[in-house]
Design a protein around this motif. Sequence first.
Motif, short mmCIF file in Angstrom:
data_model
loop_
_atom_site.label_atom_id
_atom_site.label_comp_id
_atom_site.label_asym_id
_atom_site.label_seq_id
_atom_site.Cartn_x
_atom_site.Cartn_y
_atom_site.Cartn_z
N GLN A 45 0.84 -1.20 0.00
CA GLN A 45 0.00 0.00 0.00
C GLN A 45 0.88 1.26 0.00
OE1 GLN A 45 -2.63 0.93 3.37
NE2 GLN A 45 -4.14 1.66 1.90
N ALA A 59 4.13 -3.10 3.40
CA ALA A 59 3.93 -4.49 3.02
C ALA A 59 2.83 -5.11 3.88
CB ALA A 59 5.24 -5.26 3.22
N ARG A 62 -1.05 -11.27 2.37
CA ARG A 62 -2.30 -11.80 1.82
C ARG A 62 -2.09 -13.28 1.57
NH1 ARG A 62 -3.60 -7.66 3.45
NH2 ARG A 62 -4.60 -5.89 2.44
N PRO A 73 -6.96 -10.58 7.09
CA PRO A 73 -5.58 -10.82 7.54
C PRO A 73 -5.39 -10.57 9.04
CG PRO A 73 -5.56 -9.65 5.45
CD PRO A 73 -7.00 -9.75 5.88
N ALA A 74 -6.05 -9.53 9.58
CA ALA A 74 -5.89 -9.24 11.00
C ALA A 74 -6.28 -10.45 11.86
CB ALA A 74 -6.74 -8.03 11.39
N VAL A 93 7.75 -13.09 5.10
CA VAL A 93 7.39 -11.74 4.61
C VAL A 93 8.65 -10.89 4.44
CG1 VAL A 93 6.20 -9.57 5.20
CG2 VAL A 93 5.02 -11.77 5.51
N ASN A 117 5.43 -4.93 8.85
CA ASN A 117 4.86 -5.12 10.19
C ASN A 117 5.58 -6.24 10.92
OD1 ASN A 117 2.27 -3.36 10.29
ND2 ASN A 117 2.20 -4.35 8.28
N VAL A 118 5.93 -5.98 12.15
CA VAL A 118 6.65 -6.98 12.93
C VAL A 118 5.87 -7.27 14.21
CG1 VAL A 118 8.79 -7.43 14.20
CG2 VAL A 118 8.88 -6.24 12.02
N GLN A 122 8.14 -11.93 17.15
CA GLN A 122 9.35 -11.86 16.32
C GLN A 122 10.42 -11.02 17.00
OE1 GLN A 122 6.97 -10.45 12.77
NE2 GLN A 122 8.76 -11.29 11.76
N ASP A 179 2.98 1.49 15.20
CA ASP A 179 1.74 1.27 14.47
C ASP A 179 0.52 1.42 15.39
OD1 ASP A 179 0.15 0.62 12.32
OD2 ASP A 179 1.01 -1.38 12.03
N ASP A 180 -0.60 1.80 14.84
CA ASP A 180 -1.87 1.88 15.58
C ASP A 180 -1.73 2.73 16.84
OD1 ASP A 180 -2.60 0.04 13.65
OD2 ASP A 180 -2.44 -1.68 14.98
N GLY A 237 -5.67 4.94 6.95
CA GLY A 237 -7.11 4.84 6.70
C GLY A 237 -7.73 6.14 6.22
N VAL A 238 -7.00 6.93 5.45
CA VAL A 238 -7.56 8.16 4.89
C VAL A 238 -8.44 7.77 3.69
CG1 VAL A 238 -7.06 10.41 3.88
CG2 VAL A 238 -5.52 9.43 5.60
N PHE A 258 -7.45 4.33 1.39
CA PHE A 258 -8.17 4.00 0.16
C PHE A 258 -8.38 5.22 -0.74
CE2 PHE A 258 -10.34 0.30 2.66
CZ PHE A 258 -9.15 -0.41 2.62
P1 C2E Z 1 -1.90 -2.34 9.98
O1 C2E Z 1 -0.44 -2.61 9.94
O2 C2E Z 1 -2.37 -1.25 10.86
O3 C2E Z 1 -2.32 -2.11 8.47
C1 C2E Z 1 -3.31 -1.21 8.07
C2 C2E Z 1 -4.58 -1.94 7.69
O4 C2E Z 1 -5.55 -0.97 7.28
C3 C2E Z 1 -4.43 -2.89 6.51
O5 C2E Z 1 -5.31 -3.98 6.74
C4 C2E Z 1 -4.92 -2.05 5.34
O6 C2E Z 1 -5.37 -2.80 4.24
C5 C2E Z 1 -6.04 -1.30 6.00
N1 C2E Z 1 -6.34 -0.05 5.31
C6 C2E Z 1 -5.55 0.69 4.52
N2 C2E Z 1 -6.16 1.80 4.07
C7 C2E Z 1 -7.41 1.77 4.59
C8 C2E Z 1 -8.54 2.66 4.50
O7 C2E Z 1 -8.52 3.70 3.85
N3 C2E Z 1 -9.65 2.30 5.20
C9 C2E Z 1 -9.70 1.16 5.94
N4 C2E Z 1 -10.83 0.87 6.57
N5 C2E Z 1 -8.66 0.29 6.05
C10 C2E Z 1 -7.52 0.61 5.39
P2 C2E Z 1 -4.87 -5.49 6.47
O8 C2E Z 1 -4.00 -5.59 5.28
O9 C2E Z 1 -6.12 -6.29 6.52
O10 C2E Z 1 -3.97 -5.82 7.73
C11 C2E Z 1 -4.50 -5.82 9.02
C12 C2E Z 1 -3.41 -5.94 10.05
O11 C2E Z 1 -2.75 -7.19 9.97
C13 C2E Z 1 -2.31 -4.91 9.88
O12 C2E Z 1 -2.70 -3.68 10.43
C14 C2E Z 1 -1.19 -5.56 10.64
O13 C2E Z 1 -1.31 -5.33 12.02
C15 C2E Z 1 -1.43 -7.02 10.37
N6 C2E Z 1 -0.50 -7.48 9.31
C16 C2E Z 1 -0.65 -7.42 7.97
N7 C2E Z 1 0.44 -7.95 7.35
C17 C2E Z 1 1.28 -8.35 8.34
C18 C2E Z 1 2.58 -8.98 8.36
O14 C2E Z 1 3.23 -9.26 7.32
N8 C2E Z 1 3.12 -9.25 9.60
C19 C2E Z 1 2.47 -8.92 10.77
N9 C2E Z 1 3.05 -9.22 11.92
N10 C2E Z 1 1.27 -8.33 10.77
C20 C2E Z 1 0.68 -8.04 9.58
#
Ligand code: C2E
Length: 285
Positions: A45, A59, A62, A73-74, A93, A117-118, A122, A179-180, A237-238, A258
Amino acid sequence: RAKQAGGAQYEYVSKDISASTIEANEVEVCLRQALKTDSFEVHYQPQLTLDGRLYGLEALVRSRHSVLEKIAPARYISIAEESGLIVPLGNWVLEEVCRQSRAWMDQGLPAIRIAVNVSPLQLTRFDFSAKVKDAMARYNLSPNLLELEVTESTVMPDKGHASYQISLLAQMGIRLSIDDFGTGYSSLGRLHQLPVESLKIDCSFIQHIAEYKGTYPIVQAIISLAHSLGMKVVAEGVENEEQLARLKQLECDRVQGFLFSEALSPAAATEFLWHAYDVLPAQMA
Ligand code: C2E
Ligand code: MG
Ligand code: MG
Ligand code: MG
């Protein structure tokens, strides 16, 4: 509904718990299968600066696995964390991101920053920073191209020497972001001691930023806190122009969401990078 059912409450609740347990076990089996059959992908993204330049990519994992592809994925990430599978998945990853980064540069694209994301598990492994160093070296990547995203609960308070790994990573020149930010239980007293480059404001704060009695003051406070600590701020999340306008007012540094782009498949990200005419050089910002 469970409350009104009175006597049936216990049954209702226990059924619900067992259903979610079975599902988690199923997900775990699928995660193992997907790791064995190489059924994960990394999507990317874009992150932009407020003046509209491409800053970097985040990164996001998926899966092509028939069950996992239907789950957020969460959800499977949290099950991977509980079962320890996040360690092999996270290693995969990291390796894939380094491979892709090198492949893009070899194709003639400008060096691009990638945030990975870590998970806490890890980061508390004694050999994590060495693994990162090894992967960067094998693909001949400079450390300023890699950014690691950790949640605040991972590093504040310091569990299992995560901050030791973080200091090793920082010494290598790798950037760290929280993050977050604002959704966990952070001890703000420790924030200034960490080698943090940026704070990422969670989607939930951005979503209500433009509303009456919304989260604007909170976002304002986070941005001002970050800036006075010499850190940058990324808004996640803008989704609309109104939110973007508010973030501009508040002098937020970077945006992701988005409104600009969802996470792109490797092929779509490659296409995107070829057409990204204004890329912020990796040495800058
Ligand atoms: P995150 O790191 O906070 O990633 C942001 C999440 O917000 C992503 O969800 C992304 O797709 C979503 N997002 C981006 N733009 C928007 C938007 O405009 N509106 C909304 N509503 N959502 C948006 P995603 O890809 O489903 O990932 C969810 C969480 O899963 C991530 O939150 C992260 O904590 C975790 N994650 C994803 N990939 C990995 C990874 O490779 N390793 C680890 N440890 N965690 C991962
Ligand atoms: Mg993230
Ligand atoms: Mg986030
Ligand atoms: Mg998140």
